[in-house]
Design a protein around this motif. Structure first.
Motif, mmCIF file in Angstrom:
data_model
loop_
_atom_site.group_PDB
_atom_site.id
_atom_site.type_symbol
_atom_site.label_atom_id
_atom_site.label_comp_id
_atom_site.label_asym_id
_atom_site.label_seq_id
_atom_site.Cartn_x
_atom_site.Cartn_y
_atom_site.Cartn_z
ATOM 1 N N THR A 193 0.778 -1.058 0.095
ATOM 2 C CA THR A 193 -0.214 -0.200 -0.012
ATOM 3 C C THR A 193 0.931 1.331 0.122
ATOM 4 O O THR A 193 0.705 1.894 -0.741
ATOM 5 C CB THR A 193 -0.849 0.063 1.272
ATOM 6 O OG1 THR A 193 -1.899 -1.170 1.254
ATOM 7 C CG2 THR A 193 -1.610 1.334 1.230
ATOM 8 N N ALA A 205 1.032 3.910 -3.129
ATOM 9 C CA ALA A 205 0.426 5.359 -2.536
ATOM 10 C C ALA A 205 1.585 6.271 -2.834
ATOM 11 O O ALA A 205 1.335 7.361 -3.211
ATOM 12 C CB ALA A 205 -0.134 5.230 -1.332
ATOM 13 N N THR A 263 -4.469 13.106 -2.066
ATOM 14 C CA THR A 263 -4.677 12.144 -0.976
ATOM 15 C C THR A 263 -5.687 11.021 -1.445
ATOM 16 O O THR A 263 -5.595 9.879 -1.238
ATOM 17 C CB THR A 263 -4.964 12.884 0.097
ATOM 18 O OG1 THR A 263 -4.242 13.676 0.767
ATOM 19 C CG2 THR A 263 -5.605 11.973 1.151
ATOM 20 N N LEU A 293 -5.173 7.165 -2.110
ATOM 21 C CA LEU A 293 -6.325 6.187 -1.592
ATOM 22 C C LEU A 293 -6.572 5.163 -2.442
ATOM 23 O O LEU A 293 -6.866 3.829 -2.493
ATOM 24 C CB LEU A 293 -7.317 6.797 -0.848
ATOM 25 C CG LEU A 293 -7.020 7.360 0.490
ATOM 26 C CD1 LEU A 293 -8.358 8.289 0.905
ATOM 27 C CD2 LEU A 293 -6.587 6.676 1.508
ATOM 28 N N TYR A 327 -6.000 1.547 -1.492
ATOM 29 C CA TYR A 327 -7.040 1.306 -0.441
ATOM 30 C C TYR A 327 -7.859 0.415 -0.968
ATOM 31 O O TYR A 327 -8.916 0.673 -1.963
ATOM 32 C CB TYR A 327 -7.668 2.468 -0.147
ATOM 33 C CG TYR A 327 -8.586 2.577 1.214
ATOM 34 C CD1 TYR A 327 -8.216 2.968 2.480
ATOM 35 C CD2 TYR A 327 -9.703 1.593 1.251
ATOM 36 C CE1 TYR A 327 -8.866 3.062 3.540
ATOM 37 C CE2 TYR A 327 -10.393 1.727 2.485
ATOM 38 C CZ TYR A 327 -9.833 2.259 3.709
ATOM 39 O OH TYR A 327 -10.767 2.318 4.752
ATOM 40 N N GLN A 387 -6.230 -0.827 7.163
ATOM 41 C CA GLN A 387 -6.800 0.403 6.653
ATOM 42 C C GLN A 387 -7.751 1.354 7.482
ATOM 43 O O GLN A 387 -7.663 2.562 7.389
ATOM 44 C CB GLN A 387 -7.789 -0.222 5.511
ATOM 45 C CG GLN A 387 -6.946 -0.958 4.090
ATOM 46 C CD GLN A 387 -7.723 -1.072 3.063
ATOM 47 O OE1 GLN A 387 -7.196 -1.216 1.822
ATOM 48 N NE2 GLN A 387 -8.883 -1.198 3.145
ATOM 49 N N VAL A 415 -4.632 3.937 7.931
ATOM 50 C CA VAL A 415 -4.757 4.531 6.457
ATOM 51 C C VAL A 415 -5.998 5.587 6.836
ATOM 52 O O VAL A 415 -5.758 6.778 6.411
ATOM 53 C CB VAL A 415 -4.828 3.656 5.407
ATOM 54 C CG1 VAL A 415 -5.245 4.307 4.181
ATOM 55 C CG2 VAL A 415 -3.779 2.718 5.313
ATOM 56 N N THR A 416 -7.126 5.114 7.261
ATOM 57 C CA THR A 416 -8.032 6.141 7.209
ATOM 58 C C THR A 416 -7.960 7.223 8.057
ATOM 59 O O THR A 416 -8.236 8.238 7.711
ATOM 60 C CB THR A 416 -9.538 5.260 7.740
ATOM 61 O OG1 THR A 416 -9.905 4.310 6.545
ATOM 62 C CG2 THR A 416 -10.609 6.084 7.787
ATOM 63 N N ALA A 468 -5.473 9.750 6.315
ATOM 64 C CA ALA A 468 -6.190 10.209 5.189
ATOM 65 C C ALA A 468 -7.013 11.362 5.365
ATOM 66 O O ALA A 468 -7.254 12.319 4.829
ATOM 67 C CB ALA A 468 -6.573 8.977 4.174
ATOM 68 N N LEU A 498 -14.296 5.389 -0.607
ATOM 69 C CA LEU A 498 -13.188 6.485 -0.789
ATOM 70 C C LEU A 498 -14.051 7.673 -1.568
ATOM 71 O O LEU A 498 -13.835 8.819 -1.561
ATOM 72 C CB LEU A 498 -12.258 5.867 -1.847
ATOM 73 C CG LEU A 498 -11.310 4.752 -1.353
ATOM 74 C CD1 LEU A 498 -10.192 4.425 -2.225
ATOM 75 C CD2 LEU A 498 -10.679 5.412 0.099
#
Length: 306
Positions: free
Chosen positions: A72, A76, A94, A98, A102, A130, A134-135, A138, A269
């Motif tokens: 990932t 990214a 961004t 994702l 993602y 994630q 990640v979430t 982000a 997303l």
């Protein structure tokens, strides 16, 4: 093989229902916006909490999770590098990053894990990574890029704690780590509310397709192509190289990490992009195209490695 086709068929049907709703105007001109806000502020946080509160956090230390995290970060990072050079802006970059890494580990990953890999829990490492890391990162970047960064430093540092998605994720992890058992009178309503998340996201996505132009056109064509290439080809290729060459995974374990990495960009997303008003066309087109392209990719991976 059947699981791949079943998972995509379920998604396609719900999106098609959303498209018909938008075409006929049954939910009014604000239907998509209402569904998006419902998913982002209410249903998705409830879903994340109920999912993570009962999760086995030991998967955080698995080699599969490390492969997911590294693959990932790799794809990214490529999109971010291109976005910086091309001047696409923090918010838009961004969203593109994702869309590049993602994966749709929820509404598509779970049925594929059940029917192709034989175990729904195999998507848990991806889901946890994630949702927990990640979430929050982000959405914090999206908050700050949209003006949320104005004000004192303490307010900027507390940005993740003001976001419902991040709050739901972090609260679920805290409950799982503590070993507490959430009472049924509390968990059951949250579960019921959380069950609205995926349908709301897919219906909103379908409504958003109504009246919109064909994908891969306009100013977002290059970012979309880059995100789709990274998502459908780059990420599973990196995952395969890391899993087999670095971590020595073979057989079913290798199939697990490559299949989950080859999943398309997640529908939620589009919710993030729509909520923050940035990269909506990029998210919509990347999700749609990667979903279509990932079908033959997933079938090929399952055939070769299975």
């Amino acid at each position: 093989m059947q699981g791949v086709l079943t998972g995509f068929a379920v998604i396609a049907v719900v999106i098609a229902v959303g498209y018909v709703l938008g075409l006929r105007g049954h939910l009014g001109p604000q239907g998509r916006e209402v569904l998006t806000k419902l998913a982002f502020h209410v249903a998705s946080p409830a879903l994340l909490f109920t999912t993570l509160a009962t999760a086995d956090l030991s998967v955080v230390f698995s080699s599969r999770l490390l492969v997911t995290a590294l693959s990932t970060a790799a794809v990214a990072g490529v999109f971010v590098a291109v976005g910086v050079v091309r001047g696409w802006g923090v918010g838009r970059t961004t969203i593109g990053a994702l869309c590049s890494g993602y994966v749709n580990s929820g509404n598509l990953g779970i049925p594929i894990a059940v029917y192709v890999l034989g175990d729904a829990s195999l998507v848990a490492p991806v889901l946890l990574f994630q949702l927990v890391l990640v979430t929050p990162v982000a959405v914090t970047l999206l908050d700050l890029s949209g003006g949320g960064g104005r004000g004192p430093l303490w307010r900027m540092l507390l940005t993740p704690l003001r976001n419902p998605i991040a709050l739901g994720s972090l609260a679920g992890v805290a409950v799982a780590a503590s070993g507490l058992r959430v009472p049924h009178p509390v968990m059951d309503p949250l579960t019921l509310i959380g069950n609205m998340s995926v349908p709301a996201v897919l219906l909103a996505f379908g409504i958003g397709l109504c009246g919109s132009t064909m994908p891969l056109r306009g100013v977002e064509r290059r970012p979309v192509l880059l995100a789709v290439a990274l998502k459908t080809v780059g990420q599973p290729a990196v995952a395969w190289a890391l899993a087999s060459g670095v971590f020595g995974l073979r057989g079913a374990q290798l199939l697990d990490v490559v299949v989950t990495s080859a999943l398309p960009a997640a529908q939620n997303l589009y919710t993030y992009a729509s909520t923050y008003g940035v990269g909506e066309r990029l998210a919509r087109d990347a999700i749609l195209v990667s979903t279509v392209v990932s079908v033959p990719v997933l079938v090929g991976v399952a055939a070769v490695l299975g």
